[in-house]
Scaffold this motif. Sequence first.
Motif, PDB file in Angstrom:
ATOM      1  N   VAL A 147      45.727  32.754  36.865  1.00 44.05           N
ATOM      2  CA  VAL A 147      44.886  33.916  37.171  1.00 44.05           C
ATOM      3  C   VAL A 147      45.765  35.164  37.063  1.00 44.05           C
ATOM      4  O   VAL A 147      46.900  35.160  37.552  1.00 44.05           O
ATOM      5  N   ASP A 203      43.634  40.093  39.590  1.00 47.47           N
ATOM      6  CA  ASP A 203      42.380  39.472  40.012  1.00 47.47           C
ATOM      7  C   ASP A 203      42.482  38.816  41.383  1.00 47.47           C
ATOM      8  O   ASP A 203      41.477  38.394  41.957  1.00 47.47           O
ATOM      9  N   LEU A 255      35.421  34.680  39.256  1.00 44.75           N
ATOM     10  CA  LEU A 255      35.720  33.892  38.058  1.00 44.75           C
ATOM     11  C   LEU A 255      35.076  32.510  38.217  1.00 44.75           C
ATOM     12  O   LEU A 255      34.711  32.112  39.321  1.00 44.75           O
ATOM     13  N   TYR A 256      34.939  31.776  37.088  1.00 45.17           N
ATOM     14  CA  TYR A 256      34.405  30.412  37.183  1.00 45.17           C
ATOM     15  C   TYR A 256      35.190  29.646  38.243  1.00 45.17           C
ATOM     16  O   TYR A 256      36.395  29.847  38.434  1.00 45.17           O
ATOM     17  N   LYS A 304      38.856  28.195  38.811  1.00 51.39           N
ATOM     18  CA  LYS A 304      39.979  29.062  39.174  1.00 51.39           C
ATOM     19  C   LYS A 304      40.244  29.020  40.682  1.00 51.39           C
ATOM     20  O   LYS A 304      41.320  29.375  41.132  1.00 51.39           O
ATOM     21  N   TYR A 312      40.722  33.224  31.016  1.00 50.47           N
ATOM     22  CA  TYR A 312      40.320  34.137  32.093  1.00 50.47           C
ATOM     23  C   TYR A 312      39.090  33.612  32.855  1.00 50.47           C
ATOM     24  O   TYR A 312      39.134  33.452  34.060  1.00 50.47           O
ATOM     25  N   ASP A 345      35.449  34.646  32.915  1.00 53.79           N
ATOM     26  CA  ASP A 345      34.463  35.517  33.563  1.00 53.79           C
ATOM     27  C   ASP A 345      33.064  34.935  33.318  1.00 53.79           C
ATOM     28  O   ASP A 345      32.606  34.890  32.183  1.00 53.79           O
TER      29      ASP A 345
END
Lengths: 86, 198, 252
Positions: free
Chosen positions: B119, B123, B155-156, B159, B186, B188
């Motif tokens: 990550v 974030d 985030l999904y 993560k 990432y 998103d």
Amino acid sequence: MSDYLDGNAAAGALSELFAVDLTAAIAQCNGCGQTTVFAESRLYVDAPGMIARCAGCDTVLLRVVTTPTNTYLDLRGLTYLRIPNS
Amino acid sequence: MGIVSPGFTGRRGGGTDLPPGQYLTHEFPVLSAGPTPHILTDHWEFTVTTETGEKYKWDWAALTALPAEEITKDIHCVTRWSKLQTTWKGVSLDTLLADVETGADFAMAHSYGGYTTNVPLEDLLDGQSWIAYEYDGEPLHPEHGGPARLLVPHLYFWKSAKWVRGLVLSDTEDLGFWETAGYHEYGDPWKEQRYAGD
Amino acid sequence: MERTAIRRRLTWQVATVADVRRETETARTIVLDVPDWPGHLAGQHLDVRLTADDGYRASRSYSIASAWDDSHGSTIELTVEQVPDGEVSPYLVEVLKVGDPLEIRGPVGGWFVWKPEQEGPVQLIGGGSGVVPMRAMLRAHAVAGTTPARLLYSVRRPESVIYVSDLKELAASDDVDVRLVYTREAPAGEPRVGRIDAELIEQYAFKPEDGATTYVCGPTPFVETVADLLVAAGHDPARVRTERFGPTGGPR
Ligand SMILES: Cc1cc2nc3c(=O)[nH]c(=O)nc-3n(C[C@H](O)[C@H](O)[C@H](O)COP(=O)(O)OP(=O)(O)OC[C@H]3O[C@@H](n4cnc5c(N)ncnc54)[C@H](O)[C@@H]3O)c2cc1C
Ligand SMILES: [Zn+2]
């Protein structure tokens, strides 16, 4: 909780990639050196991908992720797969 | 490609305000990529390692002594379920990282059991992420990542590493467990960044 | 038979439901017509994939309940036990109808299989829908088997038994020994109610020295328990083959 299946259950996904049945192949684990039939590994399917782990030491033997355009196959936990010639 | 199965709808609800391709669930599905680690809080430890190798550690008492927040967020799993208004309690990473000296841009979360996920450090800051140890008013159950998990709800959900044990900060971006196997670096959900290249 | 040896990569293909047969209140057998079915080994399974009209998909594995011989033409059978709140099994048991298409990928799996040329007795231990691949094995055995076979089949109650008529027929024949175990409720005249335990294994399964290959199939907790009992009783783990159906896999 026992939330895994036998390696057998990976046969369908692997059959899209290989013409031979890898679940009946002999596999050696890179983590502990144990040698077993791949079908006897532990398969986790309730996940973003399919993961097979060594029944002896939980090392990740194989990962399969299918995206709309590609299939990712990670075999790094396997020292080898032995498949009989026929 | 393929066919439609007459009369099949699947187990899912429709979605108002859900990210693209997501379906609503009222359950809390358990995903597992391996055996569930059972970590006693007596043995639990959380370590932040900076890019210079400096380590900052918290044991369970130290973590739970920090100011905690009640968090209510929607969560989105890449396997297509979303769950709305989930409630958590945990410590903000702003609090944990406040005295950590770093110029790093990236973090790799490491978990008990060997899981990893990457990550960007930004974030994890500014009220976007937590080390959560309660879910729905109860101690976080091991199958959902207890004693403590990372919570990065924007985030999904892969993560939000279960059984988190530390963060390793670095100047370069390495890829974690799913990110090295085709998932997006990432993730998103609103941009539907499921897979590498999305 | 040799056609199963042909090496090829597989992908999804469309089968058509040719017939459906109620087995119990919660289970039914689905007869599928599959063009160009290559044949299969007893114990193999296939994957089923369902697609909703908006593209949403779900797939699950199902064992093949029928044995293959060329006279079957292009049909195969699956038997599905409905799992409460399940995503796929209620569709297969309640919604799918004759004439509907069904996407499948198979046959697959080369380990949990029984081949007639295999040496030694065959011990089958199934819980609930775990009896499905065993039915294929027993069918194949009835045609070509020369070694003794035994089936230990654990069910909740008499009404949960699938393949009742098949099993009666098999039980009456000399080459297969069928023993039912009831975990909740037994029929009149059967005093034992309870799960498979060490004593039952000792009484009804082949002994370690008999050199049997044992197949254990059913819900994951059932398979774990039985496999542990077998190993504890001295069976060689290498001769115990398992197929876990998942956390529920239907009632036992
Ligand atoms: C190789 C193989 C062969 C199989 N053969 C057969 C067969 O011949 N016949 C047959 O009937 N079945 C068979 N199964 C099982 C089958 O694949 C499905 O798992 C079963 O039909 C249930 O699917 P479902 O979509 O209806 O249920 P799902 O939607 O998958 O869920 C089932 C139920 O379990 C619960 N559940 C899901 N995950 C968990 C968990 N981790 N912990 C606790 N509960 C959970 C759900 O909430 C739900 O109530 C086989 C499985 C395998 C791997
Ligand atoms: Zn190992």
